[in-house]
Design a protein around this motif. Structure first.
Motif, short mmCIF file in Angstrom:
data_model
loop_
_atom_site.label_atom_id
_atom_site.label_comp_id
_atom_site.label_asym_id
_atom_site.label_seq_id
_atom_site.Cartn_x
_atom_site.Cartn_y
_atom_site.Cartn_z
N VAL A 130 -10.80 -7.11 0.94
CA VAL A 130 -10.24 -7.03 -0.41
C VAL A 130 -10.78 -5.78 -1.09
O VAL A 130 -11.98 -5.55 -1.13
CB VAL A 130 -10.63 -8.27 -1.24
N VAL A 136 -9.84 -9.09 7.13
CA VAL A 136 -9.17 -8.45 6.00
C VAL A 136 -10.19 -8.12 4.92
O VAL A 136 -11.06 -8.94 4.61
CB VAL A 136 -8.06 -9.36 5.44
N THR A 188 -0.70 -9.68 -4.22
CA THR A 188 -1.56 -9.37 -3.07
C THR A 188 -2.16 -10.64 -2.48
O THR A 188 -2.27 -10.78 -1.27
CB THR A 188 -2.67 -8.39 -3.48
N PHE A 189 -2.55 -11.57 -3.34
CA PHE A 189 -3.09 -12.85 -2.90
C PHE A 189 -2.43 -13.97 -3.68
O PHE A 189 -2.10 -13.81 -4.86
CB PHE A 189 -4.60 -12.93 -3.12
N LYS A 222 -5.08 -5.64 0.08
CA LYS A 222 -5.57 -6.36 1.25
C LYS A 222 -5.57 -5.34 2.40
O LYS A 222 -4.51 -4.99 2.91
CB LYS A 222 -4.63 -7.54 1.53
#
Length: 462
Positions: A28, A26, A72-73, A156
């Protein structure tokens, strides 16, 4: 201009997808752009249509706002809160593609959230959605710094993503979030207000004074809660608008998780770091506001001269100075406090300015400062031991460090007082006071009633 931004977005998405394919991981991607003015409250309200959690932070006197839409995180820890969160944050940033030509504080990828008050906190069902420490990186972040407005998109990216589909989705959601809107405030309608056994709480204050009379600790902060019930779930947008309008010298915050929301307006900064310069606040000693200027000044002078309140304030000053000496140099603290007037209350206030030494971060400072004597007591471990043993309240995030940090070592944490946890049609409000040897239970009870006022007012109860 719009066409250029779209081309740039398309190219950045393409690059991120390619990197995700090469690394088989993934990727960022964070993109920041300057935008036209947007009302932060409206942005927050529009974010609910994305059907994702929201976050809100305002340093109202500085005209500084951070509003997050979506997640997102997420960074969570149930132990070693500070070390674990810092490790997760560094890992997230390590391989991130950050496109931010401005690099202003609070732009680019930020983490916003809170640590618990104590390792014994967040143990009851009330706090089940806010257990441990919890920080999120918003998908869309609005940053307002006085006249300047920025929008950061944090993504992401995987090797399966398609550039055009992503770009179309982003452009549509951006339009929805920043389009001008007129939204009417809808104040909550309160049905009931329940205090948890004032008599028992005052007995606890008396027990604390007896413990203090024996020599250790010298101060214990005792907290309590109040529950209010509404006809329907409060509109968080309206509560935030009420708080930022009326609590103009406070930090206003809201962290949403599913249908629960932790919200408040605290006057107490724990620490702010801006380009290695550190700011902190000693805030302890409380009195109500007067109905006239003459009465207000008289109450303020009485507070400033009051032995119990000055003693309580001096505890905080000494502790903060002692904690910062390890991490800072050029520490500047005035010799005497001043009166800090809020809408409903006034406090004794001493500002702290220092330079953060190289090699230390905001995590180090927050970990050492929390809880200050204003929220726990003094000495720290002795007062916390009393609280753990005798206070029936699960503080959760009440009185805990809440705030944000960015990728450029800037950040700010406040102490989450004057706060409430909203769970559907109910809100649980929290308030506490510092108990010393000379404390009188009835006076401390009245002080907590005054401290409930800001949130009660914003929730339509006063």
């Amino acid at each position: 201009m719009i066409e250029t931004q779209q081309k740039q977005l398309g190219q950045l998405l393409e690059d991120a997808i390619e990197r995700a394919k090469i690394n088989k991981a993934v990727q960022v991607l964070s993109i920041t752009e300057k935008i036209d003015p947007v009302d932060p409250h409206v942005f927050f309200e529009q974010a609910k249509y994305l059907e994702k959690d929201r976050s809100f932070w305002a340093s109202v006197p500085d005209d500084f706002y951070l509003v997050g839409a979506g997640v997102t995180f997420s960074m969570h820890a149930d132990e070693n809160y500070y070390q674990s969160t810092e490790k997760q944050w560094k890992q997230l940033l390590q391989n991130a593609m950050i496109h931010n030509e401005y690099q202003q504080a609070g732009t680019g990828p930020i983490a916003i959230g809170a640590f618990p008050f104590d390792y014994t906190s967040c143990q009851t069902a009330l706090w089940e959605k806010f257990s441990g420490s919890h920080f999120t990186v918003p998908t869309y972040l609005l940053t307002k710094n006085k006249e300047d407005f920025y929008l950061t998109i944090n993504l992401k990216i995987t090797d399966k993503d398609e550039k055009f589909r992503l770009q179309e989705e982003i452009e549509e959601q951006k339009r929805q979030l920043i389009a001008p809107q007129q939204i009417e405030q809808v104040m909550p309608i309160m049905k009931d207000k329940l205090e948890s056994s004032p008599e028992k709480w005052m007995e606890l204050v008396k027990l604390a004074t007896e413990q203090i009379s024996q020599g250790t600790p010298s101060k214990i902060v005792i907290a309590r809660k109040m529950e209010v019930v509404f006809e329907q779930q409060p509109v968080i947008f309206s509560v935030l608008k009420e708080l930022t309008t009326n609590q103009t010298l406070s930090f206003v915050f809201a962290i949403e998780k599913d249908k629960d929301c932790f919200i408040g307006a605290t006057p107490e900064r724990l620490v702010r770091i801006d380009k290695q310069q550190l700011f902190s606040t000693c805030l302890a000693g409380t009195a109500p506001r007067g109905k006239t200027k003459a009465e207000d000044d008289q109450i303020g002078q009485r507070l400033w001269k009051d032995t119990k309140n000055r003693e309580e304030h001096d505890y905080v000053v000494r502790m903060i100075k002692g904690s910062l000496e390890r991490y800072c140099d050029a520490i500047d603290i005035p010799n005497e406090p001043v009166i800090y007037p809020l809408k409903n209350l006034q406090h004794l206030y001493t500002p702290v300015v220092a330079n953060l030494k190289s090699g230390f971060s905001i995590f180090d400072v927050v970990k050492d400062l929390h809880p200050t004597p204003a929220l726990g007591g003094l000495p720290r471990e002795a007062s916390l031991s009393f609280i753990r043993e005798h206070e029936s309240l699960d503080r959760g995030w009440y009185g805990a460090p809440i705030g944000w940090l960015d990728a450029y070592s800037n950040g700010e944490f406040a102490v989450a007082i004057r706060s409430a946890l909203i769970t559907e049609e109910k809100a649980t409000l929290f308030a506490g006071c510092g108990v010393v040897k000379s404390s009188e239970p009835e006076a401390e009870y009245e002080e907590t009633m005054v401290k409930f006022t800001p949130m009660l007012t914003a929730l339509g109860g006063l």
